[in-house]
Design a protein around this motif. Structure first.
Motif, PDB file in Angstrom:
ATOM      1  N   CYS A 150      43.945 -43.125 -14.401  1.00 26.05           N
ATOM      2  CA  CYS A 150      43.064 -42.343 -13.545  1.00 26.05           C
ATOM      3  C   CYS A 150      41.628 -42.789 -13.792  1.00 26.05           C
ATOM      4  N   LEU A 151      40.957 -43.233 -12.739  1.00 24.92           N
ATOM      5  CA  LEU A 151      39.539 -43.579 -12.794  1.00 24.92           C
ATOM      6  C   LEU A 151      38.790 -42.514 -12.009  1.00 24.92           C
ATOM      7  N   ALA A 152      37.987 -41.712 -12.721  1.00 25.76           N
ATOM      8  CA  ALA A 152      37.362 -40.527 -12.151  1.00 25.76           C
ATOM      9  C   ALA A 152      35.882 -40.777 -11.864  1.00 25.76           C
ATOM     10  N   THR A 153      35.490 -40.654 -10.600  1.00 23.91           N
ATOM     11  CA  THR A 153      34.084 -40.807 -10.231  1.00 23.91           C
ATOM     12  C   THR A 153      33.267 -39.604 -10.674  1.00 23.91           C
ATOM     13  N   LEU A 154      33.857 -38.407 -10.584  1.00 28.37           N
ATOM     14  CA  LEU A 154      33.213 -37.174 -11.050  1.00 28.37           C
ATOM     15  C   LEU A 154      33.952 -36.648 -12.279  1.00 28.37           C
ATOM     16  N   ASN A 155      33.330 -35.702 -12.968  1.00 32.55           N
ATOM     17  CA  ASN A 155      33.940 -35.138 -14.174  1.00 32.55           C
ATOM     18  C   ASN A 155      35.351 -34.636 -13.872  1.00 32.55           C
ATOM     19  N   TYR A 156      36.266 -34.990 -14.796  1.00 32.37           N
ATOM     20  CA  TYR A 156      37.670 -34.625 -14.597  1.00 32.37           C
ATOM     21  C   TYR A 156      38.381 -34.686 -15.941  1.00 32.37           C
ATOM     22  N   GLY A 157      39.198 -33.660 -16.222  1.00 33.92           N
ATOM     23  CA  GLY A 157      39.959 -33.657 -17.473  1.00 33.92           C
ATOM     24  C   GLY A 157      39.033 -33.699 -18.678  1.00 33.92           C
ATOM     25  N   LEU A 158      39.284 -34.644 -19.585  1.00 35.70           N
ATOM     26  CA  LEU A 158      38.469 -34.765 -20.794  1.00 35.70           C
ATOM     27  C   LEU A 158      37.173 -35.539 -20.545  1.00 35.70           C
ATOM     28  N   TYR A 159      37.044 -36.137 -19.379  1.00 34.63           N
ATOM     29  CA  TYR A 159      35.834 -36.909 -19.071  1.00 34.63           C
ATOM     30  C   TYR A 159      34.721 -35.973 -18.620  1.00 34.63           C
ATOM     31  N   HIS A 160      33.575 -36.060 -19.305  1.00 35.87           N
ATOM     32  CA  HIS A 160      32.432 -35.234 -18.922  1.00 35.87           C
ATOM     33  C   HIS A 160      31.143 -36.002 -19.147  1.00 35.87           C
ATOM     34  N   ASP A 161      30.318 -36.044 -18.121  1.00 38.73           N
ATOM     35  CA  ASP A 161      29.007 -36.673 -18.187  1.00 38.73           C
ATOM     36  C   ASP A 161      28.070 -35.824 -17.334  1.00 38.73           C
ATOM     37  N   GLU A 162      26.893 -35.518 -17.836  1.00 36.10           N
ATOM     38  CA  GLU A 162      25.955 -34.653 -17.115  1.00 36.10           C
ATOM     39  C   GLU A 162      25.582 -35.215 -15.752  1.00 36.10           C
ATOM     40  N   SER A 163      25.663 -36.536 -15.609  1.00 35.75           N
ATOM     41  CA  SER A 163      25.287 -37.161 -14.341  1.00 35.75           C
ATOM     42  C   SER A 163      26.447 -37.208 -13.347  1.00 35.75           C
ATOM     43  N   ARG A 164      27.602 -36.671 -13.731  1.00 33.49           N
ATOM     44  CA  ARG A 164      28.795 -36.779 -12.885  1.00 33.49           C
ATOM     45  C   ARG A 164      29.342 -35.403 -12.486  1.00 33.49           C
ATOM     46  N   LYS A 165      28.453 -34.457 -12.272  1.00 34.62           N
ATOM     47  CA  LYS A 165      28.876 -33.117 -11.884  1.00 34.62           C
ATOM     48  C   LYS A 165      29.373 -33.105 -10.444  1.00 34.62           C
ATOM     49  N   SER A 166      29.992 -31.986 -10.059  1.00 36.31           N
ATOM     50  CA  SER A 166      30.496 -31.846  -8.700  1.00 36.31           C
ATOM     51  C   SER A 166      29.348 -31.936  -7.692  1.00 36.31           C
ATOM     52  N   PHE A 167      29.700 -32.269  -6.463  1.00 36.90           N
ATOM     53  CA  PHE A 167      28.716 -32.423  -5.385  1.00 36.90           C
ATOM     54  C   PHE A 167      29.105 -31.459  -4.279  1.00 36.90           C
ATOM     55  N   GLY A 168      28.364 -30.346  -4.158  1.00 41.53           N
ATOM     56  CA  GLY A 168      28.756 -29.317  -3.215  1.00 41.53           C
ATOM     57  C   GLY A 168      30.140 -28.793  -3.555  1.00 41.53           C
ATOM     58  N   ARG A 169      30.998 -28.705  -2.553  1.00 38.72           N
ATOM     59  CA  ARG A 169      32.373 -28.261  -2.775  1.00 38.72           C
ATOM     60  C   ARG A 169      33.245 -29.333  -3.418  1.00 38.72           C
ATOM     61  N   LEU A 170      32.804 -30.577  -3.348  1.00 39.27           N
ATOM     62  CA  LEU A 170      33.590 -31.693  -3.886  1.00 39.27           C
ATOM     63  C   LEU A 170      33.539 -31.686  -5.412  1.00 39.27           C
ATOM     64  N   VAL A 171      34.703 -31.553  -6.056  1.00 37.93           N
ATOM     65  CA  VAL A 171      34.744 -31.495  -7.517  1.00 37.93           C
ATOM     66  C   VAL A 171      35.477 -32.674  -8.144  1.00 37.93           C
ATOM     67  N   THR A 172      36.324 -33.341  -7.371  1.00 33.18           N
ATOM     68  CA  THR A 172      37.132 -34.434  -7.924  1.00 33.18           C
ATOM     69  C   THR A 172      37.310 -35.522  -6.885  1.00 33.18           C
ATOM     70  N   ILE A 173      37.123 -36.766  -7.315  1.00 34.93           N
ATOM     71  CA  ILE A 173      37.546 -37.905  -6.497  1.00 34.93           C
ATOM     72  C   ILE A 173      38.051 -38.972  -7.461  1.00 34.93           C
ATOM     73  N   ASN A 174      39.378 -39.042  -7.552  1.00 38.76           N
ATOM     74  CA  ASN A 174      40.053 -39.906  -8.529  1.00 38.76           C
ATOM     75  C   ASN A 174      40.770 -41.058  -7.836  1.00 38.76           C
ATOM     76  N   ASP A 175      40.680 -42.216  -8.461  1.00 38.78           N
ATOM     77  CA  ASP A 175      41.390 -43.428  -8.059  1.00 38.78           C
ATOM     78  C   ASP A 175      42.541 -43.580  -9.055  1.00 38.78           C
ATOM     79  N   GLU A 176      43.775 -43.286  -8.616  1.00 39.05           N
ATOM     80  CA  GLU A 176      44.898 -43.174  -9.538  1.00 39.05           C
ATOM     81  C   GLU A 176      45.966 -44.233  -9.246  1.00 39.05           C
ATOM     82  N   THR A 177      46.534 -44.771 -10.309  1.00 42.61           N
ATOM     83  CA  THR A 177      47.587 -45.786 -10.211  1.00 42.61           C
ATOM     84  C   THR A 177      48.784 -45.336 -11.038  1.00 42.61           C
ATOM     85  N   LEU A 178      49.979 -45.487 -10.463  1.00 40.20           N
ATOM     86  CA  LEU A 178      51.193 -45.018 -11.122  1.00 40.20           C
ATOM     87  C   LEU A 178      52.213 -46.155 -11.177  1.00 40.20           C
TER      88      LEU A 178
END
Length: 228
Positions: free
Chosen positions: A25-53
């Protein structure tokens, strides 16, 4: 020099990464254990993940609040199931729309024996208790246009496939809203800002956005959302 609207660029190489032997999982915004002050949610958008299985593997997810979840396959077909008994398969040029409440559990699976699958998982905060499960197709045969995937009071999602040097303009419904652009493939210039594959841009205090594709078959996702 012309004034520029406030914005934030999210470079693909700085995304948060959660990875094991079968899932990435490559997370553009904060997700799971990943947290960075510069990557907070944007309006209603809280997650945008690029996921490979990986082939024949599954990944289970649980919602932390009432959310709208959008699944968009980019490569391959995915199987979906949830605790409510919903099951579905999803191929490219289809999206899965889930409106779920807190603590809903769902699973994404790769049905292939040898091939990886890649998809986007997008989440929006919701104040609604309405539960909905829906799949709908879209068509990218018409190039150099933005196609509206979904639109409601909380967000509008558009997608478009562009040829090199083609230009576009996106007009916001309301200047008080903001736009989050995610480059699925290729390169674009947005208001004199260069974005490449899997980069993102948040921009606000603007009524319309001009952009230009800098490569062939450049694929763009645009999300408009209220900022409050």
């Amino acid at each position: 020099m012309l004034p520029q609207s406030p914005s934030q660029i999210y470079k693909a190489q700085w995304r948060g990464c959660e990875e094991n032997e079968h899932y990435r999982c490559l997370a553009t915004l904060n997700y799971g254990l990943y947290h960075d002050e510069s990557r907070k949610s944007f309006g209603r958008l809280v997650t945008i993940n690029d996921e490979t299985l990986a082939p024949q593997q599954s990944q289970t997810f649980t919602t932390q609040s009432n959310e709208n979840i959008i699944l968009i396959p980019l490569a391959g077909t995915l199987d979906y199931s949830d605790q409510l008994g919903n099951k579905n398969y999803l191929k490219t040029e289809e999206i899965q729309i889930l409106k779920v409440v807190e603590s809903t559990l769902f699973e994404v699976s790769n049905p292939y024996e040898k091939e990886l699958i890649n998809y986007l998982q997008i989440r929006f905060n919701s104040n609604s208790d309405v539960v909905c499960f829906e799949k709908q197709p879209f068509d990218l045969t018409q190039k150099n246009e933005l196609y509206t995937l979904l639109e409601n009071e909380d967000y509008k999602i558009c997608i478009g496939l562009f040829t090199g040097r083609s230009e576009g303009v996106y007009t916001l419904k309301d200047k008080s809203r903001g736009v989050f652009a995610f480059i699925i493939n290729g390169a674009f210039e947005f208001e004199n800002r260069l974005l490449e594959s899997r980069d993102a841009l948040a921009i606000w205090d603007i009524s319309e956005i001009e952009f230009e594709a800098l490569s062939e078959n450049a694929l763009l996702l645009l999300i408009e959302t209220p900022l409050q």
